[in-house]
Design a protein around this motif. Structure first.
Motif, mmCIF file in Angstrom:
data_model
loop_
_atom_site.group_PDB
_atom_site.id
_atom_site.type_symbol
_atom_site.label_atom_id
_atom_site.label_comp_id
_atom_site.label_asym_id
_atom_site.label_seq_id
_atom_site.Cartn_x
_atom_site.Cartn_y
_atom_site.Cartn_z
ATOM 1 N N ASN A 213 155.987 62.939 50.594
ATOM 2 C CA ASN A 213 155.118 63.851 51.341
ATOM 3 C C ASN A 213 155.643 65.271 51.131
ATOM 4 N N LEU A 214 155.389 65.803 49.944
ATOM 5 C CA LEU A 214 156.062 66.999 49.439
ATOM 6 C C LEU A 214 155.146 68.216 49.430
ATOM 7 N N VAL A 215 155.778 69.394 49.444
ATOM 8 C CA VAL A 215 155.062 70.657 49.271
ATOM 9 C C VAL A 215 155.709 71.407 48.116
ATOM 10 N N GLU A 216 154.900 71.772 47.122
ATOM 11 C CA GLU A 216 155.381 72.460 45.927
ATOM 12 C C GLU A 216 154.954 73.928 45.989
ATOM 13 N N VAL A 217 155.931 74.825 45.885
ATOM 14 C CA VAL A 217 155.667 76.263 45.829
ATOM 15 C C VAL A 217 156.421 76.809 44.622
ATOM 16 N N GLY A 218 155.690 77.088 43.539
ATOM 17 C CA GLY A 218 156.359 77.478 42.307
ATOM 18 C C GLY A 218 157.225 76.337 41.811
ATOM 19 N N HIS A 219 158.493 76.640 41.501
ATOM 20 C CA HIS A 219 159.416 75.601 41.042
ATOM 21 C C HIS A 219 160.164 74.942 42.201
ATOM 22 N N THR A 220 159.913 75.386 43.416
ATOM 23 C CA THR A 220 160.565 74.810 44.590
ATOM 24 C C THR A 220 159.701 73.697 45.173
ATOM 25 N N VAL A 221 160.335 72.578 45.499
ATOM 26 C CA VAL A 221 159.622 71.461 46.119
ATOM 27 C C VAL A 221 160.334 71.114 47.421
ATOM 28 N N PHE A 222 159.606 71.176 48.523
ATOM 29 C CA PHE A 222 160.180 70.906 49.837
ATOM 30 C C PHE A 222 160.054 69.420 50.160
ATOM 31 N N VAL A 223 161.210 68.832 50.515
ATOM 32 C CA VAL A 223 161.312 67.416 50.858
ATOM 33 C C VAL A 223 161.726 67.344 52.325
ATOM 34 N N GLY A 224 161.008 66.519 53.114
ATOM 35 C CA GLY A 224 161.231 66.507 54.553
ATOM 36 C C GLY A 224 162.302 65.558 55.040
ATOM 37 N N GLY A 225 163.262 65.212 54.190
ATOM 38 C CA GLY A 225 164.334 64.310 54.601
ATOM 39 C C GLY A 225 165.048 63.769 53.380
ATOM 40 N N PRO A 226 166.143 63.038 53.562
ATOM 41 C CA PRO A 226 166.915 62.524 52.434
ATOM 42 C C PRO A 226 166.085 61.603 51.548
ATOM 43 N N ALA A 227 166.040 61.914 50.257
ATOM 44 C CA ALA A 227 165.308 61.106 49.273
ATOM 45 C C ALA A 227 165.991 61.310 47.927
ATOM 46 N N PRO A 228 167.159 60.703 47.723
ATOM 47 C CA PRO A 228 167.968 61.000 46.530
ATOM 48 C C PRO A 228 167.278 60.705 45.213
ATOM 49 N N ALA A 236 164.983 66.423 37.161
ATOM 50 C CA ALA A 236 164.704 66.069 35.767
ATOM 51 C C ALA A 236 163.427 66.730 35.258
ATOM 52 N N GLN A 237 162.507 67.063 36.177
ATOM 53 C CA GLN A 237 161.252 67.734 35.816
ATOM 54 C C GLN A 237 161.357 69.250 35.921
ATOM 55 N N GLY A 238 162.569 69.758 36.079
ATOM 56 C CA GLY A 238 162.773 71.205 36.134
ATOM 57 C C GLY A 238 162.427 71.837 37.462
ATOM 58 N N ARG A 239 162.387 71.044 38.527
ATOM 59 C CA ARG A 239 162.068 71.565 39.849
ATOM 60 C C ARG A 239 163.341 71.747 40.673
ATOM 61 N N ARG A 240 163.216 72.550 41.715
ATOM 62 C CA ARG A 240 164.336 72.763 42.637
ATOM 63 C C ARG A 240 163.988 72.132 43.980
ATOM 64 N N PRO A 241 164.475 70.919 44.231
ATOM 65 C CA PRO A 241 164.183 70.285 45.524
ATOM 66 C C PRO A 241 164.976 70.940 46.642
ATOM 67 N N VAL A 242 164.306 71.180 47.755
ATOM 68 C CA VAL A 242 164.951 71.719 48.955
ATOM 69 C C VAL A 242 164.668 70.738 50.084
ATOM 70 N N THR A 243 165.731 70.127 50.603
ATOM 71 C CA THR A 243 165.571 69.141 51.667
ATOM 72 C C THR A 243 165.669 69.824 53.027
ATOM 73 N N LEU A 244 164.677 69.597 53.859
ATOM 74 C CA LEU A 244 164.634 70.163 55.199
ATOM 75 C C LEU A 244 164.540 69.034 56.218
ATOM 76 N N PRO A 245 165.133 69.209 57.393
ATOM 77 C CA PRO A 245 165.009 68.167 58.421
ATOM 78 C C PRO A 245 163.644 68.228 59.102
ATOM 79 N N LEU A 246 162.854 67.178 58.896
ATOM 80 C CA LEU A 246 161.537 67.092 59.547
ATOM 81 C C LEU A 246 161.373 65.735 60.223
ATOM 82 N N ASP A 247 162.488 65.152 60.656
ATOM 83 C CA ASP A 247 162.447 63.796 61.207
ATOM 84 C C ASP A 247 161.633 63.706 62.492
#
Length: 294
Positions: A213-228, A236-247
């Motif tokens: 359940n992701l949000v992509e802004v440019g090369h940044t992808v917001f992840v709402g919790g741990p998803a290794p 691997a796809q050249g994105r920068r994942p940023v994990t935020l607490p949305l529990d």
């Protein structure tokens, strides 16, 4: 009367993730503020929607409508939710979108919820999840509204009840997918859908934790919790994942993608938006409470 109780909470059970009374209001507010700040820092433009009195799930702004901009005109196709708990917010959302300058389109006669629509790169098509909340028959009106083909995909896992909990398509056409969420026929359809360049599998346990359940802004992808595994694929796809607490939002059955509704450019506007220095992505999000609570 609007009181401290008129705010985001789990007050009913309409999906398997919900447990009445589970949310901490203070933690939810802190997480939502952090998410908003992170989106803005990445370059997104945010427009806030008001909280709808008594409609506690209205914080999941994506479900209410599909938003489209065509030749400078903003349009909103209202959703037709299955549950009355979500239907009660639709009139208020329509009034606000009208005040914001959107042309309002009536909902499809068949059930449709915004979380079941994924617009493909370049806005040349879209995917529609059906079988849990939305009907495949909604595809006809969605195609008319978007001016692009809509491909129905059948969902079979009640815990992954919206398409955006089971699949995310990156801007290069890479689909991150929980295969267990789909019927075999739906997976075959996805793999041959125009605009999907490759399909990468994600473990069901990470999808259940809202790792797709992701949000992509440019090369940044917001992840709402741990998803290794998801983060590994994104790197691997050249994105920068940023994990935020949305529990606190997981407790109601939603996460990052559910909390914002993206204003999609129509096909002819995509090239203009893609140019360096073009328009920043526009999104709507909802307040967590009435009055000073939000």
């Amino acid at each position: 009367m609007r009181t401290s109780h008129c705010a985001y909470q789990v007050a009913w059970t309409i999906n398997p993730h919900m447990k009445v009374g589970a949310v901490s209001w203070s933690r939810a507010r802190a997480q939502h503020r952090l998410f908003r700040r992170a989106l803005r820092a990445a370059g997104a433009q945010l427009l806030e929607l008001p909280f709808v009195h008594g409609a506690y799930d209205c914080v999941f702004a994506k479900d209410n409508a599909v938003l489209l901009e065509q030749e400078g005109q903003k349009r909103a196709l209202l959703a037709s939710p299955v549950f009355r708990e979500r239907r009660q917010e639709q009139h208020a959302r329509a009034r606000v979108l009208d005040r914001l300058g959107f042309d309002i389109f009536s909902p499809p006669p068949a059930h449709f919820e915004g979380g079941d629509l994924v617009v493909l790169p370049g806005a040349h098509g879209a995917l529609l999840g059906h079988g849990q909340r939305s009907s495949r028959h909604a595809a006809v009106m969605l195609e008319i509204f978007l001016g692009a083909p809509v491909t129905p995909l059948e969902l079979k896992d009640p815990h992954l009840y919206h398409l955006d909990t089971a699949l995310h398509v990156l801007s290069d056409g890479t689909a991150l997918v929980c295969r267990e969420a789909f019927t075999p026929a739906a997976l075959r359809t996805l793999e041959r859908t125009e605009g999907i360049h490759q399909v990468l599998s994600v473990p069901r346990e990470e999808a259940l934790g809202f790792g797709l359940n992701l949000v992509e802004v440019g090369h940044t992808v917001f992840v709402g919790g741990p998803a290794p595994w998801v983060e590994l694929l994104l790197h691997a796809q050249g994105r920068r994942p940023v994990t935020l607490p949305l529990d606190q939002f997981h407790l109601a059955g939603g996460s990052a993608a559910c909390l914002v509704s993206q204003l999609h450019p129509a096909r002819q506007a995509v090239r203009e938006r893609a140019r360096p220095g073009g328009v920043r992505p526009e999104m709507l999000d909802a307040r967590l409470g009435a009055g000073p609570l939000g």
